[in-house]
Design a protein around this motif. Structure first.
Motif, PDB file in Angstrom:
ATOM      1  N   SER A 153       0.833  -1.198   0.000  1.00  0.00           N
ATOM      2  CA  SER A 153       0.000   0.000   0.000  1.00  0.00           C
ATOM      3  C   SER A 153       0.870   1.252   0.000  1.00  0.00           C
ATOM      4  O   SER A 153       1.939   1.279   0.611  1.00  0.00           O
ATOM      5  CB  SER A 153      -0.895  -0.004   1.244  1.00  0.00           C
ATOM      6  N   SER A 154       0.402   2.308  -0.644  1.00  0.00           N
ATOM      7  CA  SER A 154       1.131   3.572  -0.631  1.00  0.00           C
ATOM      8  C   SER A 154       1.216   4.158   0.771  1.00  0.00           C
ATOM      9  O   SER A 154       2.030   5.050   1.030  1.00  0.00           O
ATOM     10  CB  SER A 154       0.477   4.581  -1.588  1.00  0.00           C
ATOM     11  N   LYS A 155       0.418   3.641   1.705  1.00  0.00           N
ATOM     12  CA  LYS A 155       0.479   4.081   3.100  1.00  0.00           C
ATOM     13  C   LYS A 155       1.783   3.642   3.767  1.00  0.00           C
ATOM     14  O   LYS A 155       2.148   4.155   4.821  1.00  0.00           O
ATOM     15  CB  LYS A 155      -0.700   3.511   3.888  1.00  0.00           C
ATOM     16  N   LEU A 156       2.470   2.696   3.152  1.00  0.00           N
ATOM     17  CA  LEU A 156       3.679   2.142   3.762  1.00  0.00           C
ATOM     18  C   LEU A 156       4.829   3.135   3.796  1.00  0.00           C
ATOM     19  O   LEU A 156       5.607   3.161   4.752  1.00  0.00           O
ATOM     20  CB  LEU A 156       4.107   0.890   2.991  1.00  0.00           C
ATOM     21  N   THR A 157       4.970   3.940   2.752  1.00  0.00           N
ATOM     22  CA  THR A 157       6.101   4.858   2.665  1.00  0.00           C
ATOM     23  C   THR A 157       5.676   6.264   3.064  1.00  0.00           C
ATOM     24  O   THR A 157       4.519   6.635   2.908  1.00  0.00           O
ATOM     25  CB  THR A 157       6.667   4.874   1.236  1.00  0.00           C
ATOM     26  N   PRO A 158       6.588   7.066   3.594  1.00  0.00           N
ATOM     27  CA  PRO A 158       6.245   8.387   4.126  1.00  0.00           C
ATOM     28  C   PRO A 158       5.528   9.295   3.146  1.00  0.00           C
ATOM     29  O   PRO A 158       4.553   9.955   3.491  1.00  0.00           O
ATOM     30  CB  PRO A 158       7.614   8.966   4.517  1.00  0.00           C
ATOM     31  N   HIS A 188      -4.343 -14.921  -1.870  1.00  0.00           N
ATOM     32  CA  HIS A 188      -3.062 -14.474  -2.415  1.00  0.00           C
ATOM     33  C   HIS A 188      -2.419 -13.420  -1.517  1.00  0.00           C
ATOM     34  O   HIS A 188      -1.212 -13.466  -1.267  1.00  0.00           O
ATOM     35  CB  HIS A 188      -3.254 -13.921  -3.832  1.00  0.00           C
ATOM     36  N   LEU A 189      -3.224 -12.462  -1.038  1.00  0.00           N
ATOM     37  CA  LEU A 189      -2.678 -11.419  -0.163  1.00  0.00           C
ATOM     38  C   LEU A 189      -2.170 -12.010   1.145  1.00  0.00           C
ATOM     39  O   LEU A 189      -1.110 -11.612   1.647  1.00  0.00           O
ATOM     40  CB  LEU A 189      -3.748 -10.356   0.109  1.00  0.00           C
ATOM     41  N   TRP A 190      -2.914 -12.940   1.692  1.00  0.00           N
ATOM     42  CA  TRP A 190      -2.493 -13.594   2.938  1.00  0.00           C
ATOM     43  C   TRP A 190      -1.232 -14.417   2.713  1.00  0.00           C
ATOM     44  O   TRP A 190      -0.293 -14.372   3.515  1.00  0.00           O
ATOM     45  CB  TRP A 190      -3.641 -14.467   3.455  1.00  0.00           C
ATOM     46  N   HIS A 191      -1.183 -15.152   1.623  1.00  0.00           N
ATOM     47  CA  HIS A 191      -0.047 -16.025   1.305  1.00  0.00           C
ATOM     48  C   HIS A 191       1.251 -15.222   1.170  1.00  0.00           C
ATOM     49  O   HIS A 191       2.285 -15.591   1.750  1.00  0.00           O
ATOM     50  CB  HIS A 191      -0.360 -16.769   0.009  1.00  0.00           C
ATOM     51  N   ILE A 192       1.212 -14.116   0.438  1.00  0.00           N
ATOM     52  CA  ILE A 192       2.442 -13.346   0.266  1.00  0.00           C
ATOM     53  C   ILE A 192       2.839 -12.630   1.552  1.00  0.00           C
ATOM     54  O   ILE A 192       4.038 -12.474   1.832  1.00  0.00           O
ATOM     55  CB  ILE A 192       2.366 -12.360  -0.921  1.00  0.00           C
ATOM     56  N   ARG A 224      -0.419  -6.982   6.521  1.00  0.00           N
ATOM     57  CA  ARG A 224       0.530  -6.966   5.398  1.00  0.00           C
ATOM     58  C   ARG A 224       1.366  -5.682   5.398  1.00  0.00           C
ATOM     59  O   ARG A 224       2.574  -5.718   5.119  1.00  0.00           O
ATOM     60  CB  ARG A 224      -0.218  -7.125   4.070  1.00  0.00           C
ATOM     61  N   THR A 225       0.760  -4.560   5.727  1.00  0.00           N
ATOM     62  CA  THR A 225       1.513  -3.312   5.806  1.00  0.00           C
ATOM     63  C   THR A 225       2.563  -3.363   6.907  1.00  0.00           C
ATOM     64  O   THR A 225       3.701  -2.909   6.727  1.00  0.00           O
ATOM     65  CB  THR A 225       0.564  -2.125   6.043  1.00  0.00           C
ATOM     66  N   GLU A 226       2.195  -3.946   8.052  1.00  0.00           N
ATOM     67  CA  GLU A 226       3.162  -4.063   9.149  1.00  0.00           C
ATOM     68  C   GLU A 226       4.315  -4.996   8.776  1.00  0.00           C
ATOM     69  O   GLU A 226       5.472  -4.745   9.124  1.00  0.00           O
ATOM     70  CB  GLU A 226       2.465  -4.565  10.411  1.00  0.00           C
ATOM     71  N   VAL A 227       4.011  -6.054   8.058  1.00  0.00           N
ATOM     72  CA  VAL A 227       5.063  -6.951   7.569  1.00  0.00           C
ATOM     73  C   VAL A 227       6.004  -6.184   6.648  1.00  0.00           C
ATOM     74  O   VAL A 227       7.232  -6.278   6.755  1.00  0.00           O
ATOM     75  CB  VAL A 227       4.454  -8.165   6.837  1.00  0.00           C
ATOM     76  N   GLY A 228       5.433  -5.428   5.736  1.00  0.00           N
ATOM     77  CA  GLY A 228       6.249  -4.651   4.803  1.00  0.00           C
ATOM     78  C   GLY A 228       7.120  -3.628   5.507  1.00  0.00           C
ATOM     79  O   GLY A 228       8.290  -3.434   5.139  1.00  0.00           O
ATOM     80  N   ARG A 229       6.570  -2.985   6.524  1.00  0.00           N
ATOM     81  CA  ARG A 229       7.345  -1.988   7.278  1.00  0.00           C
ATOM     82  C   ARG A 229       8.537  -2.632   7.964  1.00  0.00           C
ATOM     83  O   ARG A 229       9.650  -2.103   7.943  1.00  0.00           O
ATOM     84  CB  ARG A 229       6.430  -1.306   8.289  1.00  0.00           C
TER      85      ARG A 229
END
Length: 232
Positions: free
Chosen positions: A42-47, A84-88, A148-153
């Protein structure tokens, strides 16, 4: 992401593959990884949040019934978009936190196992049709997207903290054993642990954290386009 951005992403991934194992290119490799990775969340991930990402494109205008639909009729998958979203998210969480960062998985540290409302901890490989159907209908979508966003962060923090030459390091056998103990894969799917066990940190950055996400998000977009076009 439009067609030009997808082309740019693929070119960026090729460039990252070329430089990631070169210690003298470490800073450039980390910077490029963060750019590639940002396009997949998500674009919310980056500042700045100014880049329209592949996840943004997938979720924009997507109906809940579209996200949960299972099975779907597409050439390369019949699994639902939420699967798919959960898997990745699960694979990125496992590989980046346990195998690279030596951290507790976000799934547990953030209490997401309970919030997701599925009672499933593994990667999703080898699930039965009934299991996929249950996950698709029962998963808390809002919790899934935040997880997923928290994982990405966390991934971005881990990769940013690596020192030159660490990308060359092999995955430690005891880390693979830890994932097995945690039930990261279903019985009969240990090939996945063996696959990860043969990787370097660079290999994990190039596949589970980036290319793997890209592939599954594109599959999910094709599902959305087919289902919502048919119901238009």
């Amino acid at each position: 992401m439009d067609l030009a951005q997808r082309k740019q992403w693929n070119e960026g991934h090729k460039c990252l593959t070329d430089i990631i194992l070169k210690p003298q290119e470490h800073d450039s490799a980390v910077k490029l990884f963060l750019q590639q990775h940002a396009w997949l969340h998500s674009s919310k991930l980056t500042p700045s949040g100014s880049v329209r990402t592949l996840e943004d494109e997938l979720l924009d205008g997507a109906k809940e019934e579209t996200l949960r639909q299972y099975p779907v009729r597409t050439p390369d998958t019949k699994n639902s978009i939420v699967w798919h979203l959960w898997h990745i998210a699960r694979i990125e969480d496992m590989t980046m936190n346990v195998l690279v960062g030596n951290h507790e998985q976000i799934l547990y540290a953030g209490g997401w196992y309970r919030k997701l409302n599925i009672g499933v901890e593994h990667s999703g490989n080898g699930m039965s049709e009934a299991e996929i159907a249950n996950l698709s209908s029962g998963i808390n979508i809002s919790a899934l997207l935040t997880y997923r966003t928290e994982v990405g962060r966390r991934t971005r923090d881990i990769i940013s903290s690596l020192e030159p030459r660490q990308f060359k390091q092999k995955v430690e056998p005891h880390q693979i054993s830890k994932l097995e103990e945690l039930g990261a894969v279903k019985k009969g799917e240990k090939w996945l642990l063996e696959y990860w066990g043969n990787k370097t940190i660079a290999g994990l950055a190039l596949m589970p954290a980036t290319r793997h996400n890209f592939v599954h998000l594109n599959k999910s977009l094709r599902i959305k386009q087919k289902l919502q076009k048919n119901k238009a």
